[in-house]
Structures are given as structure tokens and as C-alpha cells.
Design an enzyme around this catalytic site. Sequence first.
Site, mmCIF file in Angstrom:
data_model
loop_
_atom_site.group_PDB
_atom_site.id
_atom_site.type_symbol
_atom_site.label_atom_id
_atom_site.label_comp_id
_atom_site.label_asym_id
_atom_site.label_seq_id
_atom_site.Cartn_x
_atom_site.Cartn_y
_atom_site.Cartn_z
ATOM 1 N N GLY A 115 0.833 -1.202 0.000
ATOM 2 C CA GLY A 115 0.000 0.000 0.000
ATOM 3 C C GLY A 115 0.865 1.247 0.000
ATOM 4 N NE ARG A 151 -4.215 -1.708 2.634
ATOM 5 C CZ ARG A 151 -2.975 -1.525 3.072
ATOM 6 N NH1 ARG A 151 -2.002 -2.323 2.647
ATOM 7 N NH2 ARG A 151 -2.715 -0.551 3.917
ATOM 8 C CB SER A 195 -3.140 8.068 6.645
ATOM 9 O OG SER A 195 -2.439 7.533 5.539
ATOM 10 C CG ASP A 204 2.140 -0.772 10.550
ATOM 11 O OD1 ASP A 204 0.944 -0.738 10.221
ATOM 12 O OD2 ASP A 204 3.046 -0.246 9.873
ATOM 13 C CE LYS A 260 -2.923 0.471 8.842
ATOM 14 N NZ LYS A 260 -2.307 1.604 8.168
ATOM 15 N NE ARG A 277 -2.097 -5.998 9.713
ATOM 16 C CZ ARG A 277 -1.151 -5.182 9.299
ATOM 17 N NH1 ARG A 277 -0.968 -4.023 9.894
ATOM 18 N NH2 ARG A 277 -0.388 -5.523 8.296
HETATM 19 C C1 S3P Z 1 3.135 3.539 6.416
HETATM 20 C C2 S3P Z 1 2.071 4.120 7.041
HETATM 21 C C3 S3P Z 1 1.021 3.374 7.737
HETATM 22 C C4 S3P Z 1 1.454 1.951 8.032
HETATM 23 C C5 S3P Z 1 2.118 1.296 6.865
HETATM 24 C C6 S3P Z 1 3.344 2.091 6.422
HETATM 25 C C7 S3P Z 1 4.111 4.400 5.716
HETATM 26 O O1 S3P Z 1 -0.140 3.335 6.919
HETATM 27 O O2 S3P Z 1 0.365 1.162 8.451
HETATM 28 O O3 S3P Z 1 2.515 -0.025 7.195
HETATM 29 O O4 S3P Z 1 5.215 3.913 5.384
HETATM 30 O O5 S3P Z 1 3.817 5.569 5.496
HETATM 31 P P1 S3P Z 1 -1.238 4.529 6.940
HETATM 32 O O6 S3P Z 1 -0.551 5.744 6.537
HETATM 33 O O7 S3P Z 1 -2.285 4.113 5.953
HETATM 34 O O8 S3P Z 1 -1.758 4.546 8.344
#
Ligand code: S3P
Length: 443
Positions: A96, A124, A169, A321, A348, A352
Amino acid sequence: MAKLVIKSKLKNFNKEITVDGDKSISIRTLLIGSQSYGMCKIYNLSKSEDIMSTIAGLRKLGVKIKLKNNECYIFGKGLNSFNYKKNLVINAGNSGTFARLLLGLLIRSPNFIQIEGDKSLSRRDFFRIILPLSEFGASFKINKKKSLPLKILGSDLIKPIKYFEERGSAQCKSSVMLAALNSPGTTTIIAKKSRNHTETFFKYLELPIKIIKNKNLDIIKVDGETQFKSFKYYIPGDFSSSAFFIVMTLLSKNAKLKIKNVNINPSRIGFIKIISKMGAKIKILNKRNLQGETIGDIFVKSQNNFKSINCPTNLNSNAIDEFLIIFLLASKASGVSHFTKLSEMNKKESPRLKLGSELLNKMGIRTIQKNGSIKIFGNPNLSIEKKINIKNFYKDHRIFMTSVVAALCFGGKWIINDVDSYKSSFPSFLKLLKKLGSKHYLI
Ligand code: S3P
């Protein structure tokens, strides 16, 4: 796909380990390096599948990237220098972070580019990214679920935006920050607190960024269209990967562990704050600053008693996480723990929160899980004798690793499906467990 079998608890270890390079920072390094001018030299890049998807995607966009031992070379050609071929399809795999951040860099593409992902990533939400990027001037072809696959078409008439990031986020914030690099003028982001690796990276490269920090929100201003030079970068160990080993050591008998060179950026270590409130004692040694990130060595040893927690929601984003592994500690704590406002967890790699709750139920732990919150009825005498089978978890790496830690700490006879899933974030996970004495095997 092979399954993992675990039939005995882990105990009596006293070791020093390093975990793989941080996944969030590895992805940012590759994406930002692709926009720099010259040859970047990166040390200790994560070799996880998410990073391999990132490298493959950037190569499709014409970026030359070489991997050699523990070094990675990125040959950047400056801002907006991608080779936007017609009918380009980029597969983000399970990542993601890669998919959402890359979209920020594609807002000037003259041709439609298709982004797709695996089964987990395809469920997602991408609307959270489509909205701000459309405001910059990009167009999208999307499905009804506003998920992958999607197509993005950039524009030459990009304009900077004012964006309110209200989820906490880091992916949304960072995608907009990367889009801002390729936009004229100043983009302003008002963001709920979340991991700040992109901001730290921009500052390290002396890009034009201004940040005003308030209690709950940061105001971030990025001036676009400033070319920047290539850089050298050392990727520190992944804190989220370390969290599995921290809880495993706390819950194992007669165990001591030092994890060296871990990224302990204050915006990432909500986990330490939470488990400290539960009575865990974690020592940070040799704390230092590297490229604007804080790194240190983590020392932890076995402990017997843990307290339940009513978890403050302001720590949610900084531990997002790590909740699955925190839930394991709560399972062994005395009393009922309560975690709220965690519906993002269900968005996620798998739902989860729901699957985490089901995992605890399989272990004999009572939970009440509804509306993004969970109550966990801890049992300080938790010891499992029965057979437990873990399957149908969307190959979520964190569900896999949490199940492994539960099996090694609480006992029972576990069979865990989809054994390759951990490779999307932490390829040396099973090897490190062997080093600590785990007797797991594959069938
Ligand atoms: C991340 C942000 C988080 C996290 C993902 C990595 C990142 O997601 O859960 O594993 O590297 O910016 P969200 O920004 O959707 O919360």
C-alpha cells in the site's frame, strides 16, 4: 503454499541480532532517489517483497537501479524524469505504501498508467489518495470500490493544494508531499500526527519544507519544482519488525535480547509507550542521530507480570502496525485491556482488528470486538495445549508473524498457512528465530 509447524516454546536465549532495513524508509529512499539528480548510494535497503515491487515498478518507469550485496544504487534523472510509456502497468504487489506514494509522483504523466496489486492490496481504499491528487489536477479511472486496479492520468496544468489529512495516515500525507515536489508554488498540508519519515528525509536533503508543530496537528509547507542532488543514505533497522522480537523476549522464559541499530524515531515508537504502561521494561542504548532519524540499540529480557491497559488513542497512529503484537501482551496481562478508535486496522493488509481478535479467541482468550475497538480479557496463566490452525488471513505478514510469536511463547501445536507471507516486510524473520533456537519446520 507450504505451512509452518510449531510444537515447542522458545526459551533460554541470550543473543544479539539486527533486523532488516526499515520498510517505510526503504520505499521513501527509492522514490525520492528516483527524483534526485545523479547516483544515490543506499546501504542496508530492505530486501522484502514490498521493496522488490518498488524497485520493479520504478524500473518500469525507466529508473536505473542496481543492487549489489548490501548496497543499492539509484540513478536519478531529476524531478518528473520518468519514462511514461503508453499502456504502462505497474504491479505494487502487497505494498500500500508503494502504490499510494508512487501515485503522488505520477501527477504529471502524459499517458494513463495502470496501478494494480495482489488480492490483499486490491481490497484496500484508494479514494483517500485519489481525492487530493485530483485536486492537484490528475485524473483517474476507477472501479466502484475505489480500489486497485486504477488508472492515473497526470496533467501539465498542475496546481499546488491545501490538504487536510485527518486520519493520521503517513501514506496520505507522504503521497501529497511527493506530489508537491512536482507542483509549482507552495502546497500546504495540515496533518494529524503520524510517522514523519518523509518530512525528515526532505529536511535531510535540504528541500524547501517548513513545518509548524502543534499538539495534535502539523502544518507542513512544501515548495515544489526544486531540483535536488543525489545522496548517500543508511537505512536503519525496522522498528515494526523489532516489535515482534521484543514481545517474544518479554514472554519467553530466561531470555535476553539486544536488537542493534533500530530506527526509534519518536513518531514510530508508540508501541514502547504502550507496553511500558503495561509494565514492560525496555532499555534503549547507544541512542544517536543519523540523517535526521533517531537510531539506537534495544535491550529487553523476560518478564513475568504485565498490567492491562486502557490505551490512550493519541498513541494509535504511532503504533498502528504494532497492535496485533500488543494484543498478545494484553492476553497475558492481569485484567481487561481496552483499545479504541482502531477501525483503520481493518483497512490494512487484512481486516486486522477482526482477525487479531479471532486469533486471540483461538488461543482461549475472550475478546469483545466491535466498532473499531477491542476489549481483551487477559489471563496471566495463559498456556496453550491444543492444536491451532491459522489460515485465510489474506497472507497478512503481521498476522503470520504474530501467530508465530504466540505459538513460540504460549505453547500448543500450531500449523500456520501461507508461510511466505512474512517476506513482504521481514525476509529474515524465520532465520532469526532459528538463531534464537526455534524448532519450527515446514510441511
Ligand atoms: C506507512 C504508514 C502506515 C502503516 C504502513 C506504512 C508508511 O499506513 O500502516 O505499514 O510507510 O507511510 P497509513 O498511513 O495508511 O496509516
